[in-house]
Design an enzyme around this catalytic site. Structure first.
Site, PDB file in Angstrom:
ATOM      1  N   GLU A   1      -1.188  -8.038   5.871  1.00  0.00           N
ATOM      2  CA  GLU A   1      -0.936  -8.206   7.309  1.00  0.00           C
ATOM      3  C   GLU A   1      -2.231  -8.152   8.120  1.00  0.00           C
ATOM      4  O   GLU A   1      -2.206  -8.373   9.321  1.00  0.00           O
ATOM      5  CB  GLU A   1       0.067  -7.145   7.795  1.00  0.00           C
TER       6      GLU A   1
ATOM      7  N   HIS B   1      -3.525  -5.002   1.893  1.00  0.00           N
ATOM      8  CA  HIS B   1      -2.923  -5.185   3.223  1.00  0.00           C
ATOM      9  C   HIS B   1      -2.885  -6.649   3.672  1.00  0.00           C
ATOM     10  O   HIS B   1      -3.738  -7.067   4.459  1.00  0.00           O
ATOM     11  CB  HIS B   1      -3.717  -4.382   4.252  1.00  0.00           C
TER      12      HIS B   1
ATOM     13  N   CYS C   1       0.822  -1.207   0.000  1.00  0.00           N
ATOM     14  CA  CYS C   1       0.000   0.000   0.000  1.00  0.00           C
ATOM     15  C   CYS C   1       0.865   1.270   0.000  1.00  0.00           C
ATOM     16  O   CYS C   1       1.527   1.535  -0.985  1.00  0.00           O
ATOM     17  CB  CYS C   1      -0.993  -0.061   1.155  1.00  0.00           C
TER      18      CYS C   1
HETATM   19  N1  GLN Z   1      -3.779   6.410   0.839  1.00  0.00           N
HETATM   20  C1  GLN Z   1      -2.514   6.181   1.449  1.00  0.00           C
HETATM   21  C2  GLN Z   1      -1.422   6.990   0.755  1.00  0.00           C
HETATM   22  O1  GLN Z   1      -1.619   7.542  -0.272  1.00  0.00           O
HETATM   23  C3  GLN Z   1      -2.138   4.715   1.430  1.00  0.00           C
HETATM   24  C4  GLN Z   1      -3.154   3.946   2.243  1.00  0.00           C
HETATM   25  C5  GLN Z   1      -2.615   2.712   2.880  1.00  0.00           C
HETATM   26  O2  GLN Z   1      -1.414   2.480   2.988  1.00  0.00           O
HETATM   27  N2  GLN Z   1      -3.547   1.930   3.353  1.00  0.00           N
HETATM   28  O3  GLN Z   1      -0.344   7.050   1.234  1.00  0.00           O
END
Ligand code: GLN
Length: 212
Positions: free
Chosen positions: A173, A171, A78
């Site tokens: 985890e 995610h 992410c």
């Molecule tokens: N929206 C977040 C970003 O742009 C990332 C979201 C996440 O890691 N769950 O950094």
């Protein structure tokens, strides 16, 4: 196996928990010297602008980029995926630019537009993988040497690998399915895991999900 988890912001405790549950040593990385002796590094999800700022503050940008370029296994989830990208569609943050992918932040909208999706993931066997997307980014360009491991039903890639580098938009985890962590430990040179092993117990993660 010694796997470091960048622990300046975001979901690092959950990654450490899953790693330990599959028998890997997990250590929190807050300073450049914590990278010494690691077989691999996870950059967790969180907020990429904050992550980037804190990485600059603690002088972690260069050593983490060097680790990725040196061939050590590095996995971004992410916000961590945003940090690995060669380029992103926004001005902020400035990514580490170690992986040949282009990424769009918040590609599915705001926090309320977070969602879950069963995915087929190359290398993880035939069982679907239940993926949790939280204000997730998406991959909008993949370089020639990048292998798309999984895509959404509309074809947009959400899990990619380029040699020693792994990136997932979701995610892993936060679920009890440790297959991607096992995949990463193998990438880092660890022992091969049995794909049919039962799902792990992650009470801490379950408790957290129940509260949300
Ligand atoms: N929206 C977040 C970003 O742009 C990332 C979201 C996440 O890691 N769950 O950094």
């Amino acid at each position: 196996m010694n796997i470091g988890v960048l622990a300046v912001q975001g979901d690092f405790a959950e990654h450490c928990h899953v790693l330990r549950s599959i028998g890997a040593n997990a250590s929190e990385v807050r300073l450049p010297e914590h990278l010494q002796g690691l077989d691999g590094l996870i950059i967790p999800g969180g907020e990429s602008t904050t992550l980037s700022r804190l990485m600059s503050l603690y002088n972690l940008r260069e050593p983490v980029a060097d680790m990725a370029s040196s061939g050590k296994a590095v996995w971004g989830t992410c916000a961590g995926m945003i940090m690995l990208a060669a380029e992103i569609t926004e001005e902020d943050p400035v990514p580490l630019a170690v992986m040949d992918v282009g990424v769009r932040r918040n590609a599915f909208g705001r926090q309320v537009d977070s969602f879950e999706q069963d995915l087929e993931i190359k290398g993880l066997g035939s069982d679907p993988y239940h993926a949790i997307f939280i204000r997730a980014p998406v991959i909008i360009r993949v370089g020639e040497d990048v292998d798309v491991l999984s895509a959404l039903p509309d074809g947009r890639p959400v899990a990619v690998r380029e040699g020693n580098l792994l990136a997932t938009a979701f995610h892993p985890e936060l679920t009890a399915d440790a297959r991607i962590h096992r995949y990463f430990v193998e990438m880092a040179g660890g022992p091969a895991f049995d794909d049919n092993a039962p799902l792990i117990e992650t009470p801490r993660v379950r408790g957290r999900l129940a509260q949300e």
